[in-house]
Motif scaffolding. Sequence first.
Motif, PDB file in Angstrom:
ATOM      1  N   GLN A 214       0.819  -1.211   0.000  1.00 17.30           N
ATOM      2  CA  GLN A 214       0.000   0.000   0.000  1.00 17.30           C
ATOM      3  C   GLN A 214       0.851   1.258   0.000  1.00 17.30           C
ATOM      4  OE1 GLN A 214      -2.273  -0.864   3.571  1.00 17.30           O
ATOM      5  NE2 GLN A 214      -4.095  -1.346   2.374  1.00 17.30           N
ATOM      6  N   THR A 215       1.938   1.228   0.756  1.00 17.50           N
ATOM      7  CA  THR A 215       2.766   2.434   0.904  1.00 17.50           C
ATOM      8  C   THR A 215       3.878   2.528  -0.121  1.00 17.50           C
ATOM      9  OG1 THR A 215       4.271   1.314   2.437  1.00 17.50           O
ATOM     10  CG2 THR A 215       2.349   2.405   3.394  1.00 17.50           C
ATOM     11  N   GLY A 216       4.176   1.423  -0.810  1.00 15.23           N
ATOM     12  CA  GLY A 216       5.326   1.399  -1.702  1.00 15.23           C
ATOM     13  C   GLY A 216       6.626   1.328  -0.947  1.00 15.23           C
ATOM     14  N   ALA A 217       6.560   0.927   0.337  1.00 14.36           N
ATOM     15  CA  ALA A 217       7.744   0.911   1.192  1.00 14.36           C
ATOM     16  C   ALA A 217       8.583  -0.327   0.927  1.00 14.36           C
ATOM     17  CB  ALA A 217       7.334   0.932   2.654  1.00 14.36           C
ATOM     18  N   LEU A 218       9.890  -0.171   1.131  1.00 15.53           N
ATOM     19  CA  LEU A 218      10.789  -1.325   1.070  1.00 15.53           C
ATOM     20  C   LEU A 218      10.775  -2.077   2.387  1.00 15.53           C
ATOM     21  CD1 LEU A 218      13.761   0.379  -0.795  1.00 15.53           C
ATOM     22  CD2 LEU A 218      12.187  -1.311  -1.740  1.00 15.53           C
ATOM     23  N   GLY A 219      10.454  -1.387   3.477  1.00 15.78           N
ATOM     24  CA  GLY A 219      10.425  -2.020   4.792  1.00 15.78           C
ATOM     25  C   GLY A 219       9.822  -1.075   5.814  1.00 15.78           C
ATOM     26  N   ASP A 220       9.965  -1.422   7.102  1.00 14.83           N
ATOM     27  CA  ASP A 220       9.413  -0.584   8.164  1.00 14.83           C
ATOM     28  C   ASP A 220      10.218   0.698   8.360  1.00 14.83           C
ATOM     29  OD1 ASP A 220       7.253  -2.338   9.104  1.00 14.83           O
ATOM     30  OD2 ASP A 220       8.878  -3.695   9.630  1.00 14.83           O
ATOM     31  N   ILE A 221      11.547   0.598   8.182  1.00 17.36           N
ATOM     32  CA  ILE A 221      12.430   1.758   8.323  1.00 17.36           C
ATOM     33  C   ILE A 221      13.310   1.839   7.094  1.00 17.36           C
ATOM     34  CG2 ILE A 221      14.259   2.849   9.695  1.00 17.36           C
ATOM     35  CD1 ILE A 221      13.285   1.320  12.103  1.00 17.36           C
ATOM     36  N   GLU A 222      13.433   3.020   6.533  1.00 13.02           N
ATOM     37  CA  GLU A 222      14.291   3.230   5.371  1.00 13.02           C
ATOM     38  C   GLU A 222      15.393   4.209   5.747  1.00 13.02           C
ATOM     39  OE1 GLU A 222      11.681   4.431   2.239  1.00 13.02           O
ATOM     40  OE2 GLU A 222      10.734   2.465   2.071  1.00 13.02           O
ATOM     41  N   ILE A 223      16.643   3.785   5.498  1.00 10.92           N
ATOM     42  CA  ILE A 223      17.821   4.570   5.871  1.00 10.92           C
ATOM     43  C   ILE A 223      18.474   5.107   4.612  1.00 10.92           C
ATOM     44  CG2 ILE A 223      20.047   4.522   7.064  1.00 10.92           C
ATOM     45  CD1 ILE A 223      17.629   4.036   8.888  1.00 10.92           C
ATOM     46  N   THR A 224      18.889   6.369   4.665  1.00 11.08           N
ATOM     47  CA  THR A 224      19.546   7.002   3.530  1.00 11.08           C
ATOM     48  C   THR A 224      20.783   7.752   4.016  1.00 11.08           C
ATOM     49  OG1 THR A 224      19.206   8.521   1.668  1.00 11.08           O
ATOM     50  CG2 THR A 224      18.174   9.108   3.749  1.00 11.08           C
ATOM     51  N   LEU A 225      21.642   8.146   3.104  1.00  7.87           N
ATOM     52  CA  LEU A 225      22.788   8.977   3.459  1.00  7.87           C
ATOM     53  C   LEU A 225      22.306  10.361   3.866  1.00  7.87           C
ATOM     54  CD1 LEU A 225      25.246   7.976   0.572  1.00  7.87           C
ATOM     55  CD2 LEU A 225      25.072   7.001   2.866  1.00  7.87           C
ATOM     56  N   LEU A 226      23.093  11.075   4.662  1.00  9.45           N
ATOM     57  CA  LEU A 226      22.671  12.371   5.194  1.00  9.45           C
ATOM     58  C   LEU A 226      22.316  13.367   4.097  1.00  9.45           C
ATOM     59  CD1 LEU A 226      25.046  13.011   8.241  1.00  9.45           C
ATOM     60  CD2 LEU A 226      22.606  12.509   8.294  1.00  9.45           C
ATOM     61  N   ASP A 227      23.049  13.344   2.986  1.00 10.35           N
ATOM     62  CA  ASP A 227      22.849  14.333   1.935  1.00 10.35           C
ATOM     63  C   ASP A 227      22.108  13.773   0.730  1.00 10.35           C
ATOM     64  OD1 ASP A 227      24.798  12.622   1.142  1.00 10.35           O
ATOM     65  OD2 ASP A 227      26.245  14.157   0.515  1.00 10.35           O
ATOM     66  N   ASP A 228      21.351  12.698   0.927  1.00  6.83           N
ATOM     67  CA  ASP A 228      20.685  12.048  -0.191  1.00  6.83           C
ATOM     68  C   ASP A 228      19.345  11.482   0.282  1.00  6.83           C
ATOM     69  OD1 ASP A 228      20.133  10.990  -2.629  1.00  6.83           O
ATOM     70  OD2 ASP A 228      21.801   9.573  -2.676  1.00  6.83           O
ATOM     71  N   ASN A 229      18.446  11.204  -0.660  1.00 10.45           N
ATOM     72  CA  ASN A 229      17.165  10.588  -0.329  1.00 10.45           C
ATOM     73  C   ASN A 229      17.043   9.174  -0.879  1.00 10.45           C
ATOM     74  OD1 ASN A 229      16.037  12.722   1.133  1.00 10.45           O
ATOM     75  ND2 ASN A 229      15.304  13.733  -0.722  1.00 10.45           N
ATOM     76  N   THR A 230      18.146   8.628  -1.379  1.00  9.37           N
ATOM     77  CA  THR A 230      18.135   7.273  -1.923  1.00  9.37           C
ATOM     78  C   THR A 230      18.250   6.263  -0.787  1.00  9.37           C
ATOM     79  OG1 THR A 230      19.193   8.033  -3.966  1.00  9.37           O
ATOM     80  CG2 THR A 230      19.256   5.669  -3.507  1.00  9.37           C
ATOM     81  N   VAL A 231      17.340   5.325  -0.734  1.00  8.36           N
ATOM     82  CA  VAL A 231      17.346   4.318   0.331  1.00  8.36           C
ATOM     83  C   VAL A 231      18.498   3.341   0.107  1.00  8.36           C
ATOM     84  CG1 VAL A 231      16.046   2.456   1.427  1.00  8.36           C
ATOM     85  CG2 VAL A 231      14.861   4.518   0.634  1.00  8.36           C
ATOM     86  N   VAL A 232      19.394   3.230   1.104  1.00  7.39           N
ATOM     87  CA  VAL A 232      20.527   2.313   1.001  1.00  7.39           C
ATOM     88  C   VAL A 232      20.391   1.125   1.944  1.00  7.39           C
ATOM     89  CG1 VAL A 232      22.140   4.067   0.167  1.00  7.39           C
ATOM     90  CG2 VAL A 232      21.862   3.724   2.635  1.00  7.39           C
TER      91      VAL A 232
END
Length: 349
Positions: A214-232
């Motif tokens: 429903q949310t398009g989420a990869l998981g419960d928590i998504e972590i990214t680099l401080l200066d980026d919005n890409t989920v790593v």
Amino acid sequence: MAEKIASVAFCSSNRAGARFLLAATLAKTLKPLVDIRKPFIQAYPDTEKGDAYGGRNYDEQYVFQFITKRRLPCSSTTAFLTPAFRTKNIVLDLSQSLRGRPPELYRAILEILDAIQSGRVSAATVLNEMVRLLILERDEREARLKSLKRGLQKEAGDSPLSCEDTVRLIEQHLALKHSSRLPVLVVAAAYRAAAEKLGERVLRLHAHTAADKQTGALGDIEITLLDDNTVVTTYEMKDKPVTTGDIDIAIQKITNDAEIQNYIFVTTAPIDSSVREYANQQYRELGGVEIAILDCIGFLRHYLHLFHRLRTKFLDEYQELVLSQPDSAVNQALKEAFLVLRGAAQAGE
């Protein structure tokens, strides 16, 4: 009638009843000719026919905005998706037996609707009384939390809790009922406390009750680099054993997202060695993306020793997350329990 209205407003185990009654009485107040017992027409208010009305439309368009703005203690999702009111096409008269808990709540709602429709009490009177009681409940809850927080400040000693005392505190909190959201907050608090040192941050926490599809989420928590919005890095929380089927679903998510580098399951249940090995085997198949399964308390213990000087900051972040969650994710009892447990730990009890 006042007692029945209060029983709906103050029902701590089911907040959907209060939200339902707000929507129904609002509709009846605005359109006196509708039958308040017929809220299931699937149409917008301006296209209603006969004496039925779209209760869910009033709920989602008006009630949700009002209770959110005023922080009223109601369900965070529409009451019309709960088992008692979902996909119904019936008249909510006294002959009905609605499915839901506690049964007394739904009986009280039916009796209130009957009283309104028969003219023994006005919808506006019930609506006003519901709002008044919810405001009282909100203020009382906030006052209790403020009092417990003040007590924490008094109990704080010269030295912070040790890592092991912190682990024990979180372990006690996780052991309470209705705590399935808490492991998500443990990991989120860990990243928030160490964001600058890690160079990573929590991009978002997804709704507790929403499915990833429903949310398009990869998981419960998504972590990214401080200066980026890409989920790593993605964390998925489980309060039951992780299975190979869970791993296969994660693989599908990874293949659909080229940027993810780590997919981590955090569980409060025992970890099957064969499932852990199956996860490890996917590393080369996924081109260097790693799938790991971690024990929640083991993760926290290692984190606190690794970032020993951040243990108090971790607790503060966890506390803030717990207290800011909607009641549908972390109920009032869990919020108060954490403050009590932390106060006892700081007092050395």
